[in-house]
Motif scaffolding. Structure first.
Motif, PDB file in Angstrom:
ATOM      1  N   ALA A  56     -15.206  -2.078   0.217  1.00 27.56           N
ATOM      2  CA  ALA A  56     -15.812  -3.056  -0.695  1.00 27.56           C
ATOM      3  C   ALA A  56     -16.456  -4.180   0.096  1.00 27.56           C
ATOM      4  CB  ALA A  56     -14.772  -3.640  -1.651  1.00 27.56           C
ATOM      5  N   SER A  57     -17.405  -4.827  -0.560  1.00 24.73           N
ATOM      6  CA  SER A  57     -17.992  -6.084  -0.085  1.00 24.73           C
ATOM      7  C   SER A  57     -17.880  -7.083  -1.222  1.00 24.73           C
ATOM      8  CB  SER A  57     -19.459  -5.892   0.300  1.00 24.73           C
ATOM      9  OG  SER A  57     -20.062  -7.139   0.584  1.00 24.73           O
ATOM     10  N   VAL A  58     -17.257  -8.231  -0.954  1.00 28.76           N
ATOM     11  CA  VAL A  58     -17.063  -9.237  -1.994  1.00 28.76           C
ATOM     12  C   VAL A  58     -17.051 -10.628  -1.367  1.00 28.76           C
ATOM     13  CG1 VAL A  58     -14.537  -8.909  -1.890  1.00 28.76           C
ATOM     14  CG2 VAL A  58     -15.571 -10.045  -3.870  1.00 28.76           C
ATOM     15  N   SER A  59     -17.883 -11.506  -1.900  1.00 30.83           N
ATOM     16  CA  SER A  59     -17.901 -12.921  -1.494  1.00 30.83           C
ATOM     17  C   SER A  59     -18.013 -13.085   0.014  1.00 30.83           C
ATOM     18  CB  SER A  59     -16.648 -13.625  -2.017  1.00 30.83           C
ATOM     19  OG  SER A  59     -16.547 -13.502  -3.421  1.00 30.83           O
ATOM     20  N   GLY A  60     -18.913 -12.326   0.634  1.00 32.39           N
ATOM     21  CA  GLY A  60     -19.145 -12.451   2.066  1.00 32.39           C
ATOM     22  C   GLY A  60     -18.140 -11.737   2.938  1.00 32.39           C
ATOM     23  N   GLN A  61     -17.246 -10.948   2.338  1.00 34.58           N
ATOM     24  CA  GLN A  61     -16.225 -10.230   3.088  1.00 34.58           C
ATOM     25  C   GLN A  61     -16.477  -8.731   2.965  1.00 34.58           C
ATOM     26  OE1 GLN A  61     -12.368 -12.899   2.105  1.00 34.58           O
ATOM     27  NE2 GLN A  61     -13.675 -12.363   0.383  1.00 34.58           N
ATOM     28  N   LEU A  62     -16.350  -8.036   4.092  1.00 35.61           N
ATOM     29  CA  LEU A  62     -16.620  -6.611   4.151  1.00 35.61           C
ATOM     30  C   LEU A  62     -15.408  -5.905   4.735  1.00 35.61           C
ATOM     31  CD1 LEU A  62     -18.662  -4.201   4.009  1.00 35.61           C
ATOM     32  CD2 LEU A  62     -19.284  -4.790   6.372  1.00 35.61           C
ATOM     33  N   GLY A  63     -14.969  -4.826   4.092  1.00 33.74           N
ATOM     34  CA  GLY A  63     -13.821  -4.126   4.639  1.00 33.74           C
ATOM     35  C   GLY A  63     -13.473  -2.885   3.857  1.00 33.74           C
ATOM     36  N   ALA A  64     -12.331  -2.325   4.216  1.00 33.03           N
ATOM     37  CA  ALA A  64     -11.850  -1.118   3.546  1.00 33.03           C
ATOM     38  C   ALA A  64     -10.339  -1.066   3.656  1.00 33.03           C
ATOM     39  CB  ALA A  64     -12.449   0.135   4.167  1.00 33.03           C
ATOM     40  N   LYS A  65      -9.727  -0.501   2.626  1.00 31.05           N
ATOM     41  CA  LYS A  65      -8.287  -0.219   2.674  1.00 31.05           C
ATOM     42  C   LYS A  65      -8.095   1.281   2.762  1.00 31.05           C
ATOM     43  CE  LYS A  65      -5.310  -0.591  -0.904  1.00 31.05           C
ATOM     44  NZ  LYS A  65      -4.334  -1.176  -1.854  1.00 31.05           N
ATOM     45  N   LEU A  66      -7.198   1.699   3.643  1.00 25.74           N
ATOM     46  CA  LEU A  66      -6.723   3.069   3.729  1.00 25.74           C
ATOM     47  C   LEU A  66      -5.283   3.047   3.255  1.00 25.74           C
ATOM     48  CD1 LEU A  66      -8.028   3.953   7.319  1.00 25.74           C
ATOM     49  CD2 LEU A  66      -9.232   4.191   5.132  1.00 25.74           C
ATOM     50  N   VAL A  67      -4.986   3.799   2.204  1.00 20.02           N
ATOM     51  CA  VAL A  67      -3.666   3.688   1.583  1.00 20.02           C
ATOM     52  C   VAL A  67      -3.122   5.065   1.237  1.00 20.02           C
ATOM     53  CG1 VAL A  67      -4.761   3.265  -0.668  1.00 20.02           C
ATOM     54  CG2 VAL A  67      -2.365   2.648  -0.346  1.00 20.02           C
ATOM     55  N   THR A  68      -1.828   5.252   1.457  1.00 13.38           N
ATOM     56  CA  THR A  68      -1.142   6.464   1.047  1.00 13.38           C
ATOM     57  C   THR A  68      -0.219   6.144  -0.118  1.00 13.38           C
ATOM     58  OG1 THR A  68       0.635   6.099   2.659  1.00 13.38           O
ATOM     59  CG2 THR A  68      -1.217   7.519   3.333  1.00 13.38           C
ATOM     60  N   PHE A  69      -0.068   7.117  -1.008  1.00 13.40           N
ATOM     61  CA  PHE A  69       0.839   7.002  -2.151  1.00 13.40           C
ATOM     62  C   PHE A  69       1.647   8.284  -2.219  1.00 13.40           C
ATOM     63  CE2 PHE A  69       1.140   7.548  -6.985  1.00 13.40           C
ATOM     64  CZ  PHE A  69       2.340   6.855  -7.066  1.00 13.40           C
ATOM     65  N   TYR A  70       2.946   8.155  -1.928  1.00 15.64           N
ATOM     66  CA  TYR A  70       3.872   9.286  -1.993  1.00 15.64           C
ATOM     67  C   TYR A  70       4.911   8.962  -3.071  1.00 15.64           C
ATOM     68  CZ  TYR A  70       2.141  11.636   2.222  1.00 15.64           C
ATOM     69  OH  TYR A  70       1.372  12.323   3.137  1.00 15.64           O
ATOM     70  N   PRO A  71       4.656   9.350  -4.326  1.00 15.28           N
ATOM     71  CA  PRO A  71       5.492   8.900  -5.441  1.00 15.28           C
ATOM     72  C   PRO A  71       6.932   9.359  -5.385  1.00 15.28           C
ATOM     73  CG  PRO A  71       3.954  10.593  -6.161  1.00 15.28           C
ATOM     74  CD  PRO A  71       3.544  10.206  -4.780  1.00 15.28           C
ATOM     75  N   ASP A  72       7.227  10.409  -4.632  1.00 12.52           N
ATOM     76  CA  ASP A  72       8.592  10.937  -4.577  1.00 12.52           C
ATOM     77  C   ASP A  72       9.396  10.409  -3.395  1.00 12.52           C
ATOM     78  OD1 ASP A  72       8.111  12.482  -6.881  1.00 12.52           O
ATOM     79  OD2 ASP A  72       7.223  14.085  -5.676  1.00 12.52           O
ATOM     80  N   ASN A  73       8.858   9.440  -2.657  1.00 14.30           N
ATOM     81  CA  ASN A  73       9.598   8.894  -1.516  1.00 14.30           C
ATOM     82  C   ASN A  73      10.927   8.288  -1.957  1.00 14.30           C
ATOM     83  OD1 ASN A  73       7.699   9.585   0.365  1.00 14.30           O
ATOM     84  ND2 ASN A  73       7.023   7.502   0.823  1.00 14.30           N
ATOM     85  N   LYS A  74      11.961   8.524  -1.175  1.00 15.13           N
ATOM     86  CA  LYS A  74      13.272   7.924  -1.388  1.00 15.13           C
ATOM     87  C   LYS A  74      13.689   7.192  -0.116  1.00 15.13           C
ATOM     88  CE  LYS A  74      13.539  10.078  -5.357  1.00 15.13           C
ATOM     89  NZ  LYS A  74      13.284   9.333  -6.620  1.00 15.13           N
ATOM     90  N   GLY A  75      14.103   5.939  -0.256  1.00 12.80           N
ATOM     91  CA  GLY A  75      14.542   5.177   0.898  1.00 12.80           C
ATOM     92  C   GLY A  75      13.414   4.650   1.755  1.00 12.80           C
ATOM     93  N   VAL A  76      12.169   4.844   1.324  1.00 11.33           N
ATOM     94  CA  VAL A  76      11.001   4.319   2.026  1.00 11.33           C
ATOM     95  C   VAL A  76       9.962   4.008   0.950  1.00 11.33           C
ATOM     96  CG1 VAL A  76       9.983   6.615   2.380  1.00 11.33           C
ATOM     97  CG2 VAL A  76       9.361   4.728   3.914  1.00 11.33           C
ATOM     98  N   HIS A  77       9.114   3.019   1.197  1.00 13.26           N
ATOM     99  CA  HIS A  77       8.131   2.615   0.200  1.00 13.26           C
ATOM    100  C   HIS A  77       7.250   3.798  -0.218  1.00 13.26           C
ATOM    101  CE1 HIS A  77       9.016  -1.636   0.228  1.00 13.26           C
ATOM    102  NE2 HIS A  77       8.913  -1.685   1.535  1.00 13.26           N
TER     103      HIS A  77
END
Length: 301
Positions: A56-77
């Motif tokens: 995304a680019s917003v209000s003069g800021q440029l970047g990206a998020k790389l994110v993982t989603f493991y819904p069945d994780n136990k004991g870890v986010h």
């Protein structure tokens, strides 16, 4: 180039500053002051996890998020992330920072924006379905918006422990938690509805932040039919949220309410629903806030 781990992000990011930053980012998104494509999703083979890329680019800021989603994780986010910031004028990399905490905090901060815009001014009771990191973060953020006198929490596994830790009431069921509540937060890992329309009193406002896939739901059909639905971004919500797809309509983006082109609450008995899917401008604006705090801290006093 700076590298910030979660400890550094936690030291620099404050909820009271993040909430207005999210309001500005959502205003920019709805008014054409920000650019973001739909997030790209990779299903991780054999693991039940997902990998998302969110530039995304917003209000003069440029970047990206790389994110993982493991819904069945136990004991870890269940969520892990990195956010990369680049200098918009030259494309030079400026920072890499942990994005897990940013994801947690900006989600609650956006719900706080929605609650300020849509909840009744006299809202005094809060119900939270779920007892994970989003429940904790939402409790912090929403208490900055309304002076809640009663807070109830329900979770099938950790509700009582959460209630003891935060000094709130542990409800015996989801229905027990939400009956009579002025504001409801649904922050679960459920893939099927946990909030029923018949439990909702007139005038309630709902923030729902779970069920991030097109075939997952947190609200039943009756609840969706009784609500006026608000989202961060129409296109993203219409493609990614099972609740929004089932509702079949969106009343407004939050940014449109902020800028005044669409109304928020119009009657004390309106039932308002904010469905969050999380969008990249929120992450990049949050990371920009962290980066500026870092640079300010480095300045000689």
């Amino acid at each position: 180039m700076k590298f910030l781990d979660e400890h550094a992000v936690r030291r620099l990011l404050q909820m009271d500053a993040l909430i207005p930053a999210m309001e500005d980012a959502l205003r920019a998104l709805s008014s054409g002051g920000a650019v973001q494509p739909l997030r790209n999703v990779l299903s991780v083979p054999g693991q039940g996890g997902f990998f998302f890329t969110m530039p995304a680019s917003v209000s003069g800021q440029l970047g990206a998020k790389l994110v993982t989603f493991y819904p069945d994780n136990k004991g870890v986010h269940t969520h892990h992330a990195l956010i990369l910031l680049f200098r918009q004028e030259t494309g030079e990399p400026m920072a890499v920072m942990d994005g897990r905490l940013i994801t947690e905090m900006r989600t609650a901060a956006v719900s706080a924006v929605a609650t300020r815009l849509l909840a009744r001014k006299d809202a005094r009771s809060l119900a939270i379905l779920g007892a994970g990191v989003q429940a904790k973060s939402h409790l912090e953020a929403l208490r900055l918006i309304r002076p809640f006198e009663e807070v109830s929490v329900w979770s099938p596994n950790h509700g009582e422990a959460f209630a003891r830790e935060h000094g709130v009431r542990a409800a015996s069921s989801a229905e027990d938690a939400v009956l009579g509540a002025d504001v409801i937060v649904v922050a679960t890992t459920s893939r099927t509805p946990v909030l029923k329309g018949r439990w909702l009193k007139p005038g309630v406002h709902i923030n729902t932040v779970g069920a991030p896939r097109p075939d997952w739901r947190e609200l039943d059909d009756e609840a969706l039919g009784r609500c006026r639905l608000y989202v961060e971004a129409r296109e993203a919500a219409s493609r990614e949220s099972g609740d929004v797809i089932a509702a079949g309509h969106i009343f407004a983006e939050l940014g449109e309410v902020i800028e005044g082109s669409r109304p928020g609450r119009q009657h004390p008995d309106d039932i308002t629903l904010f469905k969050s899917v999380g969008v990249a401008v929120e992450d990049i604006a949050s990371a920009g806030l962290v980066y500026r705090a870092l640079m300010n801290a480095a300045q000689p006093q």
